[in-house]
Design an enzyme around this catalytic site. Structure first.
Site, PDB file in Angstrom:
ATOM      1  N   HIS A 293      20.795  36.937  65.200  1.00 33.33           N
ATOM      2  CA  HIS A 293      20.330  35.621  64.779  1.00 33.33           C
ATOM      3  C   HIS A 293      20.874  34.550  65.712  1.00 33.33           C
ATOM      4  O   HIS A 293      21.984  34.071  65.516  1.00 33.33           O
ATOM      5  CB  HIS A 293      20.778  35.356  63.348  1.00 33.33           C
ATOM      6  CG  HIS A 293      20.331  36.415  62.383  1.00 33.33           C
ATOM      7  ND1 HIS A 293      20.936  37.652  62.293  1.00 33.33           N
ATOM      8  CD2 HIS A 293      19.329  36.422  61.475  1.00 33.33           C
ATOM      9  CE1 HIS A 293      20.324  38.375  61.375  1.00 33.33           C
ATOM     10  NE2 HIS A 293      19.338  37.661  60.859  1.00 33.33           N
TER      11      HIS A 293
ATOM     12  N   HIS B 178      15.297  32.071  63.944  1.00 31.10           N
ATOM     13  CA  HIS B 178      16.259  32.566  62.955  1.00 31.10           C
ATOM     14  C   HIS B 178      16.799  33.957  63.277  1.00 31.10           C
ATOM     15  O   HIS B 178      18.004  34.133  63.405  1.00 31.10           O
ATOM     16  CB  HIS B 178      15.634  32.561  61.547  1.00 31.10           C
ATOM     17  CG  HIS B 178      16.381  33.395  60.559  1.00 31.10           C
ATOM     18  ND1 HIS B 178      17.406  32.883  59.809  1.00 31.10           N
ATOM     19  CD2 HIS B 178      16.278  34.706  60.226  1.00 31.10           C
ATOM     20  CE1 HIS B 178      17.920  33.858  59.061  1.00 31.10           C
ATOM     21  NE2 HIS B 178      17.242  34.975  59.286  1.00 31.10           N
TER      22      HIS B 178
ATOM     23  N   GLU C 244      28.685  35.546  35.389  1.00 33.75           N
ATOM     24  CA  GLU C 244      29.291  36.825  35.778  1.00 33.75           C
ATOM     25  C   GLU C 244      29.288  37.050  37.288  1.00 33.75           C
ATOM     26  O   GLU C 244      30.231  37.606  37.849  1.00 33.75           O
ATOM     27  CB  GLU C 244      28.568  37.998  35.086  1.00 33.75           C
ATOM     28  CG  GLU C 244      28.664  37.996  33.562  1.00 33.75           C
ATOM     29  CD  GLU C 244      27.670  37.063  32.900  1.00 33.75           C
ATOM     30  OE1 GLU C 244      26.809  36.468  33.602  1.00 33.75           O
ATOM     31  OE2 GLU C 244      27.723  36.908  31.655  1.00 33.75           O
TER      32      GLU C 244
ATOM     33  N   HIS D  37      21.895  45.431  24.946  1.00 36.60           N
ATOM     34  CA  HIS D  37      23.347  45.344  25.084  1.00 36.60           C
ATOM     35  C   HIS D  37      24.011  46.705  25.269  1.00 36.60           C
ATOM     36  O   HIS D  37      25.236  46.789  25.286  1.00 36.60           O
ATOM     37  CB  HIS D  37      23.944  44.633  23.864  1.00 36.60           C
ATOM     38  CG  HIS D  37      23.779  43.142  23.932  1.00 36.60           C
ATOM     39  ND1 HIS D  37      22.544  42.556  24.100  1.00 36.60           N
ATOM     40  CD2 HIS D  37      24.683  42.134  23.889  1.00 36.60           C
ATOM     41  CE1 HIS D  37      22.708  41.241  24.144  1.00 36.60           C
ATOM     42  NE2 HIS D  37      23.995  40.963  24.015  1.00 36.60           N
TER      43      HIS D  37
HETATM   44  C1  LIG Z   1      21.021  37.957  49.011  1.00 37.48           C
HETATM   45  C2  LIG Z   1      20.274  37.973  50.290  1.00 37.48           C
HETATM   46  N1  LIG Z   1      18.932  37.942  50.259  1.00 37.48           N
HETATM   47  C3  LIG Z   1      18.228  38.009  51.401  1.00 37.48           C
HETATM   48  C4  LIG Z   1      18.861  38.112  52.602  1.00 37.48           C
HETATM   49  C5  LIG Z   1      18.051  38.251  53.895  1.00 37.48           C
HETATM   50  N2  LIG Z   1      18.156  36.988  54.664  1.00 37.48           N
HETATM   51  C6  LIG Z   1      19.033  36.868  55.662  1.00 37.48           C
HETATM   52  S1  LIG Z   1      19.005  35.329  56.338  1.00 37.48           S
HETATM   53  C7  LIG Z   1      17.764  34.848  55.324  1.00 37.48           C
HETATM   54  C8  LIG Z   1      17.210  33.449  55.434  1.00 37.48           C
HETATM   55  C9  LIG Z   1      18.298  32.476  55.284  1.00 37.48           C
HETATM   56  O1  LIG Z   1      17.881  31.185  55.454  1.00 37.48           O
HETATM   57  P1  LIG Z   1      18.972  30.094  55.738  1.00 37.48           P
HETATM   58  O2  LIG Z   1      20.135  30.322  54.886  1.00 37.48           O
HETATM   59  O3  LIG Z   1      18.329  28.783  55.677  1.00 37.48           O
HETATM   60  O4  LIG Z   1      19.464  30.451  57.192  1.00 37.48           O
HETATM   61  P2  LIG Z   1      18.990  29.866  58.572  1.00 37.48           P
HETATM   62  O5  LIG Z   1      17.792  30.626  58.992  1.00 37.48           O
HETATM   63  O6  LIG Z   1      18.715  28.434  58.385  1.00 37.48           O
HETATM   64  O7  LIG Z   1      20.154  30.149  59.416  1.00 37.48           O
HETATM   65  C10 LIG Z   1      17.405  35.869  54.457  1.00 37.48           C
HETATM   66  C11 LIG Z   1      16.347  35.744  53.440  1.00 37.48           C
HETATM   67  C12 LIG Z   1      20.265  38.142  52.589  1.00 37.48           C
HETATM   68  N3  LIG Z   1      20.974  38.277  53.696  1.00 37.48           N
HETATM   69  N4  LIG Z   1      20.942  38.043  51.423  1.00 37.48           N
END
Ligand SMILES: Cc1ncc(C[n+]2csc(CCOP(=O)(O)OP(=O)(O)O)c2C)c(N)n1
Ligand SMILES: [Mg+2]
Length: 698
Positions: free
Chosen positions: A39, A287, A439, A500
């Site tokens: 990234h 990204h 939780e 539950h």
């Molecule tokens: C719980 C979770 N769901 C999905 C992902 C997959 N994922 C990684 S980065 C991302 C997008 C994140 O967007 P943002 O936080 O705005 O990051 P940016 O591209 O702006 O750096 C996703 C969906 C993840 N790492 N964790």
């Protein structure tokens, strides 16, 4: 002439800052390009932020990344890990091993960065605690980092109020957490932010990378709320920096954070993902994929960087970090070490506690006065035995603390001894945490406290372990001794019904590598379970405890409960140790198995009862021990557990019999459910006989 190529001694301070920022950017770009995955966009945008926090603000000594009073940096948007690898590398953070000793080499080398995301590199895809020194917590599952940072902030408050004395600010560190849109969309972040606001954690600062971009494109497709307004409503101090490239404004905002009392701080930082990329800036394309060779060149040109240079750290950059964070951090640690030495003379006992805690050791006498429960056919509930044990442990171990997600009275986790107190904004020395009905955040907060070397626990109903699971998984991945106390572990709350009644939860947690699950069979097994888990230094544990009373077994007749430390043990045996059938049980089914055993004996059938509270602990035993408990030649086997039958074949064999759950439960009194699902002595006896018949007919 490009800044990078200018002669070092002719650079202004601002140019030097820019040179360092661009070094972080280009290292990130090159590493992603080389790995062909990763990234790049967010490191390009946030390099100025990370540079400012690390080189101008954080009190952190790269020579000793585990110095207890260091500021913490959490990269919650873990996909931007190259920011962290660059920072750890350029500041020269030193590696420590699992025994907390310096190993005399850098944590992240340039070579690691060249091998970003490759096997054994100290620059893996996402920040991994325990693998790379200087990483404060594992991040990647979005939202976990920010929630964990709340646990770190709670821990700092507790430590400060417990250990600081007039003139001795032994603990006064801050926690900085960087997050993106993803973190703030995740529910766990909202849970954690709400609690942080309630607790007024003014040692906590989240910086929000407000770039309007996630993987699917612009956030207008799914995330249009007023984020700043939301944090104001949580009771945070909300600031905005309109230009992510403005180091001075970032520094000023961080200064406002440090001066703000009584509230956590949330800084909205407007940024441009992929900053400097002519074709990809402000797009989702920046990204999560390499920029491509041509775009890399264009970006470098826009930074005034040599276009063909790869992994370039220009002359003077290391030195610049050395004279910033290096110097400031070393001084801060030196002052602290001197302070701690005179603290030790005045408060030797407290100093010893702080040191024990750092090594995850327990104080002498930590297990004194643990309860011993006399035999009692009516017995006591697992949760009640747990409550008594917790109250003893919390008095013996000053830094053992915890609470429940609003189920304290039901989980029996409330610490009731005089002076235990509630952890609140104005009483941060309290040992009863009130996580609220959150939780998921609770489990991450437990991890954050554990990362801060406290011994924390969190509690809820076992069914809601699902709501906490991602953080439990991370506890295991991080090798943290986080403790999760779950009660109502089967159908004991009968009338509440299938919503539950856990079915698949035990096997699902057993599937998490490294996690210890224990389902104790009576009150004394509960005590032994605690004795075992308290001694864990690098593994998390889940206790699954009963709501209803379980008979307290007569240990003069049956084997001692200390067998819990082997995971499974022979509770009752056939005369001469020569059983025809083995009945294996856990939790509430142990006394059921014992009853079946007595009935079989009355009929002259030789059975052995194995109490098996923990698969994981059993599997750590020698093969000889395992075979002594489950002799391979005894093929007639029955397992009884009020949970999914999945996985029990490993102990009963494919021809063995498992009395367990293949469906959800139902809403009815427990007795009726036991009858309906076969958890009665007669059915265990019948299964045992059928097994013997089957084995002997072969
Ligand atoms: C719980 C979770 N769901 C999905 C992902 C997959 N994922 C990684 S980065 C991302 C997008 C994140 O967007 P943002 O936080 O705005 O990051 P940016 O591209 O702006 O750096 C996703 C969906 C993840 N790492 N964790
Ligand atoms: Mg984003």
């Amino acid at each position: 002439m490009s800044t990078a190529l200018a002669t070092v001694d002719r650079l202004t301070a601002a140019q030097f800052d820019q040179l360092c920022v661009n070094t972080i950017r280009t290292l990130s770009i090159d590493a992603v390009q080389q790995a062909k995955s990763g990234h790049p966009g967010t490191p390009m945008a946030l390099a100025p932020l990370v540079y400012t926090i690390w080189n101008r603000v954080m009190r952190f000594d790269p020579q000793n990344p585990i110095w207890p009073n260091r500021d913490r940096f959490v990269l919650s948007n873990g996909h931007a890990s190259m920011l962290l690898w660059s920072a750890l590398h350029l500041t020269g953070v030193q590696a420590v091993n699992a025994e907390y000793e310096a190993v005399g080499k850098p944590s992240v080398t340039l070579d690691d960065i060249r091998h970003f995301r490759q096997l054994d590199s100290k620059a893996p895809g996402h920040p991994e605690y325990h693998w790379v020194s200087g990483v404060e917590t594992t991040t990647g599952p979005l939202g976990q980092g920010v929630a964990t940072s709340v646990g770190m902030a709670i821990a700092e408050k507790w430590l400060a109020h417990h250990y600081n004395r007039p003139g001795f600010e032994i603990f006064d560190y801050n926690i900085y957490s960087v997050c993106g849109d993803g973190c703030l969309m995740e529910g766990i972040a909202s849970e954690a932010a709400s609690l942080a606001g309630h607790l007024g954690l003014d040692n906590l600062c989240w910086i929000y990378d407000n770039n309007h971009i996630t993987i699917e494109g612009n956030t207008r497709i799914a995330f249009t709320e007023d984020v700043a307004g939301r944090f104001l409503a949580y009771g945070w101090n909300v600031l905005r920096v309109g230009d992510a490239n403005d180091l001075d404004r970032i520094e000023q905002a961080l200064e406002v954070f440090r001066k703000t009392k009584g509230r956590p701080t949330f800084i909205v930082l407007d940024s441009h993902i992929g900053y400097g990329s002519p074709n990809k800036q402000d797009t989702a394309a920046a990204h999560g994929e390499p920029l491509g060779d041509e775009e890399c060149r264009l970006v470098k040109r826009s930074y005034g960087w040599p276009e063909d240079a790869k992994f370039l750290v220009p002359e003077g950059v290391y030195e610049h970090f050395q004279s910033g964070i290096g110097k400031r951090g070393a001084e801060a640690r030196r002052n602290w070490t001197e302070l701690f030495e005179s603290y030790r003379t005045q408060y030797p006992d407290l100093a010893v506690e702080i040191e024990l805690m750092q090594r995850r050791e327990l104080p002498t006498g930590w297990d004194r006065n643990l309860p011993v429960f006399p035999a009692d056919p009516k017995g006591i509930a697992g949760r009640d035995a747990s409550g008594k044990t917790l109250n003893v442990l919390a008095q013996n171990i000053p830094w053992f603390l915890g609470g429940s997600a609003d189920l304290g009275p039901s989980n029996k986790t409330t610490l009731t001894y005089p002076g235990a107190g509630d952890f609140q904004a104005d009483t941060p020395e309290g040992k009863n945490l009130h996580y609220g009905i959150r939780e998921h955040a609770m489990a991450a907060i437990v991890n954050g406290m554990s990362l801060s070397k406290l011994r924390p626990f969190g509690a809820s109903f076992f069914i809601f372990s699902d709501y906490a699971r991602p953080a439990i998984r991370l506890a295991s991945l991080m090798e943290l001794p986080s403790l999760f106390v779950f009660t109502h572990e089967a159908m004991g709350d009968g009338e509440d019904g299938p919503t539950h009644q856990p079915v698949e939860h035990l096997i699902s947690l057993r599937a998490i590598p490294g996690l210890i699950t224990i389902r104790p069979g009576d009150a004394n097994e509960v005590v032994e379970a605690y004795r075992y888990v308290m001694q864990l230094r690098h593994q998390p544990a889940v206790l699954a405890l009963s709501r209803q009373p379980l008979p307290t077994l007569d240990r003069s007749k049956y084997a001692p409960a200390s067998g819990v430390a082997q995971g499974a043990y022979v509770l009752a045996d056939a005369a001469g140790g020569n059983p025809e059938v083995i009945i294996i049980a856990s939790g509430s089914e142990v006394s059921l198995a014992a009853e079946a055993h007595e009935n079989l004996r009355a009929e002259g059938i030789r059975s052995r009862v194995v109490s098996m509270p923990s698969w994981e602990i059993f599997e750590q035993q020698t093969q000889a021990y395992q075979d002594s408990v489950l002799p391979p030649n005894v093929k007639a086997r029955v397992a009884v557990e009020q949970a999914s039958t999945l996985g029990w074949e490993r102990y009963v064999g494919r021809s063995g019999h498992v009395i367990g759950m293949k469906t959800f439960g139902a809403s009815a009194p427990l007795k009726e459910l036991q009858r309906k699902y076969g958890f009665e002595p007669d059915q265990v006896v019948a299964a045992a006989k059928q097994q013997i018949g089957r084995a002997s007919s072969k």
